[in-house]
Design a protein around this motif. Structure first.
Motif, PDB file in Angstrom:
ATOM      1  N   SER A  11       0.813  -1.225   0.000  1.00 38.72           N
ATOM      2  CA  SER A  11       0.000   0.000   0.000  1.00 38.72           C
ATOM      3  C   SER A  11       0.843   1.271   0.000  1.00 38.72           C
ATOM      4  O   SER A  11       0.350   2.342  -0.360  1.00 38.72           O
ATOM      5  CB  SER A  11      -0.967   0.011   1.188  1.00 38.72           C
ATOM      6  OG  SER A  11      -0.250   0.004   2.402  1.00 38.72           O
ATOM      7  N   SER A  75      -4.945  -5.788  -7.469  1.00 42.65           N
ATOM      8  CA  SER A  75      -4.842  -4.573  -6.660  1.00 42.65           C
ATOM      9  C   SER A  75      -5.127  -4.924  -5.205  1.00 42.65           C
ATOM     10  O   SER A  75      -5.674  -5.986  -4.904  1.00 42.65           O
ATOM     11  CB  SER A  75      -5.831  -3.512  -7.146  1.00 42.65           C
ATOM     12  OG  SER A  75      -7.143  -3.849  -6.765  1.00 42.65           O
ATOM     13  N   LEU A  76      -4.762  -4.017  -4.322  1.00 41.97           N
ATOM     14  CA  LEU A  76      -5.021  -4.246  -2.898  1.00 41.97           C
ATOM     15  C   LEU A  76      -6.512  -4.287  -2.598  1.00 41.97           C
ATOM     16  O   LEU A  76      -6.931  -4.860  -1.600  1.00 41.97           O
ATOM     17  CB  LEU A  76      -4.339  -3.174  -2.055  1.00 41.97           C
ATOM     18  CG  LEU A  76      -2.829  -3.317  -1.949  1.00 41.97           C
ATOM     19  CD1 LEU A  76      -2.235  -2.159  -1.151  1.00 41.97           C
ATOM     20  CD2 LEU A  76      -2.440  -4.636  -1.314  1.00 41.97           C
ATOM     21  N   ASP A  77      -7.313  -3.702  -3.478  1.00 38.40           N
ATOM     22  CA  ASP A  77      -8.768  -3.737  -3.297  1.00 38.40           C
ATOM     23  C   ASP A  77      -9.324  -5.151  -3.452  1.00 38.40           C
ATOM     24  O   ASP A  77     -10.415  -5.445  -2.975  1.00 38.40           O
ATOM     25  CB  ASP A  77      -9.468  -2.816  -4.301  1.00 38.40           C
ATOM     26  CG  ASP A  77      -9.128  -1.360  -4.077  1.00 38.40           C
ATOM     27  OD1 ASP A  77      -8.775  -0.992  -2.934  1.00 38.40           O
ATOM     28  OD2 ASP A  77      -9.215  -0.591  -5.050  1.00 38.40           O
ATOM     29  N   ASP A  78      -8.581  -5.998  -4.145  1.00 39.59           N
ATOM     30  CA  ASP A  78      -9.031  -7.364  -4.408  1.00 39.59           C
ATOM     31  C   ASP A  78      -8.057  -8.390  -3.841  1.00 39.59           C
ATOM     32  O   ASP A  78      -7.800  -9.428  -4.454  1.00 39.59           O
ATOM     33  CB  ASP A  78      -9.192  -7.581  -5.916  1.00 39.59           C
ATOM     34  CG  ASP A  78     -10.299  -6.728  -6.497  1.00 39.59           C
ATOM     35  OD1 ASP A  78     -11.375  -6.679  -5.888  1.00 39.59           O
ATOM     36  OD2 ASP A  78     -10.062  -6.102  -7.548  1.00 39.59           O
ATOM     37  N   GLU A  80      -8.289 -10.609  -1.726  1.00 38.93           N
ATOM     38  CA  GLU A  80      -8.809 -11.973  -1.588  1.00 38.93           C
ATOM     39  C   GLU A  80      -8.665 -12.760  -2.891  1.00 38.93           C
ATOM     40  O   GLU A  80      -8.739 -13.980  -2.892  1.00 38.93           O
ATOM     41  CB  GLU A  80     -10.264 -11.974  -1.106  1.00 38.93           C
ATOM     42  CG  GLU A  80     -11.262 -11.409  -2.083  1.00 38.93           C
ATOM     43  CD  GLU A  80     -11.383  -9.875  -2.080  1.00 38.93           C
ATOM     44  OE1 GLU A  80     -12.120  -9.355  -2.926  1.00 38.93           O
ATOM     45  OE2 GLU A  80     -10.738  -9.218  -1.265  1.00 38.93           O
TER      46      GLU A  80
END
Length: 146
Positions: A11, A75-78, A80
């Motif tokens: 991040s 991305s860090l948003d995904d 999982e």
């Protein structure tokens, strides 16, 4: 040498640093199968039609998400979604607090060394345009997950 990946979290990285983590192996562009019964993930040697087989890079990288609806942006948003990345993937390795592989271009300074060492999909795949999607299980490969 500034080994930013050892001192920064994902991040904290700039966009250029984030993008440079991709070693260009092409393994994330392989079709995958999830076993309905065991939920085990299996890689195939069948690649997305947008993958350039020599460079192991997407031919339409900037527009890939529009062209291939099920393409996943890493991305860090995904985070999982990282479970389906190969074990050698820098993004996955850093999340798991593991070092980059010794052959990674950020360490060796050479993308061609990675290809010559057999760590990419170069010379190991077929395009999804040449395969019946109902027969993907015939193309399961062990090497991408290593």
């Amino acid at each position: 040498m500034n080994n930013f990946w050892e001192t920064k979290t994902l991040s904290q990285m700039s966009q250029n640093e984030w993008e440079s983590l991709c070693d260009g192996c092409g393994k994330c562009c392989l079709n995958k199968i999830i076993d309905d019964e065991t939920e085990a993930l299996h890689f195939t040697n069948v690649a997305c039609h947008l993958l350039h087989t020599k460079t192991c890079r997407c031919k339409k990288y900037e527009n890939r998400l529009k062209i291939v609806p099920d393409c996943v942006k890493i991305s860090l948003d995904d985070i999982e979604q990282f479970h389906w990345l190969p074990a050698s993937c820098a993004y996955k390795r850093l999340i798991e607090e593991k070092p980059l592989p010794e052959w990674h271009p950020l360490i060796t300074g050479s993308q061609s060394a990675m290809h010559k060492g057999g760590h990419s999909i170069r010379g190991k795949i077929v395009s999804e345009t040449q395969v019946d999607p109902d027969n993907l299980e015939d193309y399961i490969a062990i090497w991408p997950a290593e």
